[in-house]
Design a protein around this motif. Structure first.
Motif, PDB file in Angstrom:
ATOM      1  N   ASP A 168       7.584 -86.937  31.428  1.00 47.12           N
ATOM      2  CA  ASP A 168       8.046 -86.998  32.815  1.00 47.12           C
ATOM      3  C   ASP A 168       8.525 -85.649  33.328  1.00 47.12           C
ATOM      4  N   ALA A 169       8.391 -84.582  32.541  1.00 46.73           N
ATOM      5  CA  ALA A 169       8.802 -83.245  32.973  1.00 46.73           C
ATOM      6  C   ALA A 169       7.691 -82.243  32.703  1.00 46.73           C
ATOM      7  N   ALA A 170       6.444 -82.723  32.848  1.00 46.03           N
ATOM      8  CA  ALA A 170       5.308 -81.860  32.535  1.00 46.03           C
ATOM      9  C   ALA A 170       5.210 -80.676  33.480  1.00 46.03           C
ATOM     10  N   GLY A 171       5.634 -80.846  34.709  1.00 46.54           N
ATOM     11  CA  GLY A 171       5.529 -79.752  35.667  1.00 46.54           C
ATOM     12  C   GLY A 171       6.760 -78.869  35.748  1.00 46.54           C
ATOM     13  N   VAL A 172       7.774 -79.148  34.961  1.00 43.17           N
ATOM     14  CA  VAL A 172       9.011 -78.364  34.992  1.00 43.17           C
ATOM     15  C   VAL A 172       8.801 -77.067  34.216  1.00 43.17           C
ATOM     16  N   PRO A 173       9.176 -75.924  34.783  1.00 43.11           N
ATOM     17  CA  PRO A 173       9.052 -74.661  34.033  1.00 43.11           C
ATOM     18  C   PRO A 173       9.824 -74.723  32.721  1.00 43.11           C
ATOM     19  N   ALA A 174       9.269 -74.086  31.701  1.00 39.20           N
ATOM     20  CA  ALA A 174       9.879 -74.147  30.368  1.00 39.20           C
ATOM     21  C   ALA A 174      11.280 -73.558  30.364  1.00 39.20           C
ATOM     22  N   TRP A 175      11.498 -72.468  31.110  1.00 41.36           N
ATOM     23  CA  TRP A 175      12.819 -71.837  31.105  1.00 41.36           C
ATOM     24  C   TRP A 175      13.865 -72.736  31.745  1.00 41.36           C
ATOM     25  N   ARG A 176      13.448 -73.495  32.770  1.00 37.36           N
ATOM     26  CA  ARG A 176      14.408 -74.388  33.435  1.00 37.36           C
ATOM     27  C   ARG A 176      14.785 -75.539  32.514  1.00 37.36           C
ATOM     28  N   LEU A 177      13.807 -76.063  31.792  1.00 32.33           N
ATOM     29  CA  LEU A 177      14.097 -77.131  30.839  1.00 32.33           C
ATOM     30  C   LEU A 177      15.047 -76.626  29.752  1.00 32.33           C
ATOM     31  N   LEU A 178      14.784 -75.395  29.269  1.00 38.83           N
ATOM     32  CA  LEU A 178      15.662 -74.801  28.254  1.00 38.83           C
ATOM     33  C   LEU A 178      17.077 -74.628  28.792  1.00 38.83           C
TER      34      LEU A 178
END
Length: 334
Positions: A223-233
């Motif tokens: 459900d977070a496939a489009g979220v930038p990796a840095w933001r998820l981190l």
């Protein structure tokens, strides 16, 4: 410089006796000796030194008025105290960490306190002795000979020997107190250094992840496939800090600082908040890598796991808690 109103600096001379040669209980004006300073210092350790100086100036003024007083000796001690006033000013961060001015101030004060013993009568020393012993008992073993080797009747009959025994007691007490405060200051500096290192490492992780689009430290849930990796981190780090805060809250509330201005409980809490996010990231990487038998299928689950791992920082920072408890044991015992 670090804000001096919250500056967690130490006070190697405390806790001192409430008697004249003891702690800053009677720090009013500077007496006829005068302290030469104006205003109230902002730093906690400087306030205590200022109060102690005022107290000693008053005592020296009282000793100087006696018929058998030694004016030259009193003047020399007053000059020694005046030298301490030169360090009661602003200083840099390096000086705050090293504590050189603080050590000079308190060791000079201790030296004057010991020298004042020879200016006192045996009757005065007998009256002050319980206060000296009570203060020294916080840092010395109960069976230490320098603490117990006193007899009122024998000491009154040999005033010179009695003075030497009191000076020996003060010397041992002051040395143990100075060593204790130096150890606490070193622990504070280490915890602060580890906290800064952890925060810098976390900031670099987010920065590198932002700049590198090819390598992802954390695999995003479906459900977070489009979220930038840095933001998820970044959100994982925040969740880890939240978990660390929740797990550290009870110990931070119940921790005792022993009346010291080093604010060790605050430094312990800061260390936990800084380490928690790193533990959360490492834990989630183990989960995603398959080393832990669990799955993360949603953002909520990912953040929940981050909170759990962040709370697990307690296992990493327990060494700092144990060391702080060991150091503060002498001054927190009732």
């Amino acid at each position: 410089m670090i804000d001096q109103e919250t500056q967690p600096e130490g006070t190697p001379g405390t806790p001192a006796p409430a008697a004249p040669a003891g702690g800053p209980a009677s720090g009013g004006g500077a007496g006829s000796g005068g302290s030469g300073g104006s205003g109230v210092p902002a730093a906690v350790w400087q306030v205590r030194v200022r109060t102690k100086l005022d107290d000693l100036y008053q005592q020296l003024s009282g000793l100087e008025t006696r018929a058998a007083a030694n004016p030259a000796r009193v003047a020399a001690l007053r000059a020694q105290l005046s030298g301490v006033e030169s360090v009661l000013g602003r200083s840099g961060v390096v000086e705050w960490l090293r504590g050189g001015k603080l050590e000079y101030a308190w060791q000079s004060i201790h030296s004057v306190e010991r020298a004042m013993v020879e200016l006192r009568t045996p009757e005065e020393l007998l009256g002050l002795l319980p206060a000296y012993q009570a203060a020294a008992a916080q840092f010395l073993k109960a069976d230490d000979k320098v603490l117990t080797d006193f007899d009122a009747s024998a000491d009154a009959a040999a005033p010179v020997r009695f003075q030497a025994k009191v000076r020996a007691l003060l010397l041992r007490y002051h040395s143990a107190s100075d060593e204790f405060h130096e150890s606490v200051r070193r622990l504070r500096n280490r915890m602060l250094g580890l906290s800064v290192f952890a925060l810098v490492a976390e900031a670099l992780m987010v920065l590198v992840q932002w700049r590198s689009r090819d390598v992802q430290l954390l695999k995003p849930p479906t459900d977070a496939a489009g979220v930038p990796a840095w933001r998820l981190l970044f959100f994982v780090l925040i969740a880890g800090a939240l978990g660390a805060f929740i797990s550290a809250l009870p110990s931070m509330i119940t921790s005792r600082s022993g009346g010291l201005p080093y604010k060790l409980p605050f430094q312990q809490g800061l260390l936990k908040l800084a380490i928690g996010p790193l533990v959360a990231v490492v834990g989630i990487m183990l989960v995603i890598g398959g080393l832990v038998e669990t799955t993360v299928n949603s953002t909520a689950a990912l953040l929940g796991v981050a909170i759990v791992f962040g709370a697990g920082q307690q296992a990493v920072t327990a060494f700092a808690d144990r060391r702080a408890s060991e150091l503060l044991a002498p001054v927190t015992k009732s």
